[in-house]
Design a protein around this motif. Structure first.
Motif, mmCIF file in Angstrom:
data_model
loop_
_atom_site.group_PDB
_atom_site.id
_atom_site.type_symbol
_atom_site.label_atom_id
_atom_site.label_comp_id
_atom_site.label_asym_id
_atom_site.label_seq_id
_atom_site.Cartn_x
_atom_site.Cartn_y
_atom_site.Cartn_z
ATOM 1 N N THR A 210 0.832 -1.204 0.000
ATOM 2 C CA THR A 210 0.000 0.000 0.000
ATOM 3 C C THR A 210 0.862 1.249 0.000
ATOM 4 O O THR A 210 0.606 2.205 -0.750
ATOM 5 C CB THR A 210 -0.940 -0.001 1.222
ATOM 6 N N ASP A 211 1.902 1.269 0.827
ATOM 7 C CA ASP A 211 2.788 2.439 0.872
ATOM 8 C C ASP A 211 3.481 2.658 -0.477
ATOM 9 O O ASP A 211 3.581 3.791 -0.959
ATOM 10 C CB ASP A 211 3.848 2.257 1.967
ATOM 11 N N ALA A 212 3.950 1.588 -1.087
ATOM 12 C CA ALA A 212 4.641 1.713 -2.376
ATOM 13 C C ALA A 212 3.702 2.250 -3.454
ATOM 14 O O ALA A 212 4.090 3.102 -4.258
ATOM 15 C CB ALA A 212 5.210 0.361 -2.802
ATOM 16 N N LYS A 213 2.467 1.778 -3.449
ATOM 17 C CA LYS A 213 1.501 2.243 -4.443
ATOM 18 C C LYS A 213 1.053 3.681 -4.156
ATOM 19 O O LYS A 213 0.611 4.386 -5.065
ATOM 20 C CB LYS A 213 0.305 1.296 -4.494
ATOM 21 N N ASP A 214 1.167 4.090 -2.902
ATOM 22 C CA ASP A 214 0.852 5.481 -2.535
ATOM 23 C C ASP A 214 2.063 6.396 -2.697
ATOM 24 O O ASP A 214 2.034 7.550 -2.262
ATOM 25 C CB ASP A 214 0.372 5.542 -1.079
ATOM 26 N N GLU A 215 3.127 5.867 -3.293
ATOM 27 C CA GLU A 215 4.370 6.603 -3.554
ATOM 28 C C GLU A 215 5.061 7.058 -2.273
ATOM 29 O O GLU A 215 5.758 8.071 -2.244
ATOM 30 C CB GLU A 215 4.117 7.799 -4.481
ATOM 31 N N LYS A 216 4.854 6.292 -1.194
ATOM 32 C CA LYS A 216 5.568 6.544 0.040
ATOM 33 C C LYS A 216 6.885 5.751 0.015
ATOM 34 O O LYS A 216 6.962 4.692 -0.593
ATOM 35 C CB LYS A 216 4.737 6.118 1.246
ATOM 36 N N ARG A 217 7.865 6.285 0.663
ATOM 37 C CA ARG A 217 9.157 5.608 0.700
ATOM 38 C C ARG A 217 9.068 4.376 1.591
ATOM 39 O O ARG A 217 8.554 4.430 2.703
ATOM 40 C CB ARG A 217 10.239 6.554 1.227
ATOM 41 N N ILE A 218 9.541 3.245 1.057
ATOM 42 C CA ILE A 218 9.594 2.031 1.870
ATOM 43 C C ILE A 218 11.055 1.632 2.035
ATOM 44 O O ILE A 218 11.880 1.882 1.156
ATOM 45 C CB ILE A 218 8.793 0.877 1.224
ATOM 46 N N PRO A 219 11.403 1.049 3.183
ATOM 47 C CA PRO A 219 12.806 0.653 3.410
ATOM 48 C C PRO A 219 13.277 -0.330 2.342
ATOM 49 O O PRO A 219 12.562 -1.281 2.016
ATOM 50 C CB PRO A 219 12.759 -0.007 4.789
ATOM 51 N N GLN A 220 14.462 -0.079 1.801
ATOM 52 C CA GLN A 220 14.999 -0.991 0.791
ATOM 53 C C GLN A 220 15.525 -2.243 1.476
ATOM 54 O O GLN A 220 16.315 -2.171 2.411
ATOM 55 C CB GLN A 220 16.110 -0.321 -0.011
ATOM 56 N N ARG A 221 15.043 -3.384 1.001
ATOM 57 C CA ARG A 221 15.447 -4.650 1.596
ATOM 58 C C ARG A 221 15.784 -5.643 0.493
ATOM 59 O O ARG A 221 15.368 -5.506 -0.649
ATOM 60 C CB ARG A 221 14.324 -5.220 2.467
ATOM 61 N N ASP A 222 16.512 -6.674 0.894
ATOM 62 C CA ASP A 222 16.851 -7.748 -0.035
ATOM 63 C C ASP A 222 16.781 -9.062 0.725
ATOM 64 O O ASP A 222 17.257 -9.158 1.860
ATOM 65 C CB ASP A 222 18.250 -7.536 -0.619
ATOM 66 N N CYS A 223 16.154 -10.029 0.108
ATOM 67 C CA CYS A 223 16.019 -11.332 0.745
ATOM 68 C C CYS A 223 15.707 -12.351 -0.347
ATOM 69 O O CYS A 223 15.610 -12.010 -1.527
ATOM 70 C CB CYS A 223 14.917 -11.315 1.816
ATOM 71 N N THR A 224 15.523 -13.583 0.040
ATOM 72 C CA THR A 224 15.157 -14.618 -0.919
ATOM 73 C C THR A 224 13.652 -14.537 -1.166
ATOM 74 O O THR A 224 12.859 -14.687 -0.233
ATOM 75 C CB THR A 224 15.520 -16.016 -0.389
ATOM 76 N N THR A 225 13.266 -14.263 -2.409
ATOM 77 C CA THR A 225 11.842 -14.164 -2.772
ATOM 78 C C THR A 225 11.589 -14.942 -4.060
ATOM 79 O O THR A 225 12.512 -15.436 -4.703
ATOM 80 C CB THR A 225 11.412 -12.698 -3.011
ATOM 81 N N THR A 226 10.316 -14.994 -4.436
ATOM 82 C CA THR A 226 9.942 -15.606 -5.717
ATOM 83 C C THR A 226 9.552 -14.536 -6.730
ATOM 84 O O THR A 226 8.864 -14.836 -7.704
ATOM 85 C CB THR A 226 8.761 -16.585 -5.534
ATOM 86 N N VAL A 227 9.989 -13.298 -6.523
ATOM 87 C CA VAL A 227 9.633 -12.217 -7.453
ATOM 88 C C VAL A 227 10.113 -12.547 -8.868
ATOM 89 O O VAL A 227 9.393 -12.331 -9.842
ATOM 90 C CB VAL A 227 10.199 -10.864 -6.974
#
Length: 284
Positions: A210-227
């Protein structure tokens, strides 16, 4: 079905990321058909009854009576007539049952059963591919007792994706659960992709989305995902723009579809499938 044909015949794009949500509205419509498609062609053919041309015209009219038919003639493909319909080439089998629309990605329609045979084949493939993505890797926004569940390939930068998300409460009120999958349309490794990885790595994925779609800054993270896997599957299921909405059986419902309209389309599809499911159930 009628909507799909309207899209195919009239070259109307499904609402997706290539078009801004506040794009200029089309000309006035009549009974849900764009004005450009309502006017009859002054050169519309009037073939003799019982001919392949007459059966072709009847098949087209049976699927969309408002589309202008410019011409019906012999086809270079044996067993088919060639028609110019709404500015596009359509091939109709001489018995009037099948329509092939090369301009819509090669869609083949059964005019008798009112079915998009190409979509039916793709739906099964999409369903199998989606099953490869664990439920834990989907970001779900659902009402307590959903009537329908759809999969939505989304992107945090896409205007129509943001519009869809801004109406999430209404989708849920309509009884629709939305399961998000990632499709960073700028490609793997892009800033868009990094934002989506950060969303999937967040402790609270729903809030991060929701924050990302509202153009709010979200903490940059990196992890193992299925993106990456989700992006690959999005390409394999035929995604050409975000959002892409898929029903539980893998049928594509469109790009952005307003909540009430989506509920109506899902209800209709469920009703159409009920007789088929009943016929497939063994007696006793």
């Amino acid at each position: 079905m009628k909507r799909l044909l309207l899209v195919a015949f009239s070259a109307i794009s499904l609402s997706a990321c290539a078009q801004a949500p506040d794009a200029q509205a089309p000309a006035a419509a009549q009974d849900g058909v764009p004005a450009a498609a309502v006017a009859a062609s002054p050169n519309e053919p009037t073939p003799a009854a019982g001919t392949p041309e007459a059966r072709a015209l009847e098949a087209i009219r049976g699927l969309n009576p408002s589309i202008p038919v410019e011409r019906i003639a012999e086809s270079p493909m044996p067993g088919f007539r060639e028609a110019i319909v709404g500015g596009q080439v359509v091939y109709v089998s001489d018995d009037g049952r099948y329509l092939f629309l090369p301009g819509s990605g090669g869609a083949l329609y059964d005019a008798q059963d009112k079915r998009n045979l190409t979509e039916s084949a793709l739906a099964g493939m999409r369903r199998d591919l989606l099953a490869k993505i664990p439920q834990s890797e989907r970001i779900v926004f659902a009402p307590p007792n959903p009537v329908h569940t759809v999969t939505v390939f989304t992107d945090v930068e896409c205007g129509y994706c943001r519009k869809l998300h801004s109406e999430m409460a209404e989708y849920n009120r309509q009884g629709i659960a939305i399961e998000y999958l990632a499709f960073p349309r700028m490609g793997l490794g892009s800033e868009d992709y990094k934002k989506m990885v950060s969303v999937w790595c967040a402790d609270d994925r729903r809030k991060a989305m929701t924050d990302a779609k509202d153009e709010k800054r979200i903490p940059q993270r990196d992890c193992t995902t299925t993106v990456n896997q989700q992006y690959d599957i999005g390409r394999r299921v035929g995604l050409t723009g975000t959002p892409m909405i898929l029903a539980e059986d893998g049928t594509q419902m469109g790009g952005y579809v307003p909540p009430a309209e989506l509920r109506q389309a899902l209800d209709k599809r469920k009703a159409e499938q009920a007789p088929v499911a009943a016929a497939a159930t063994p007696a006793g």
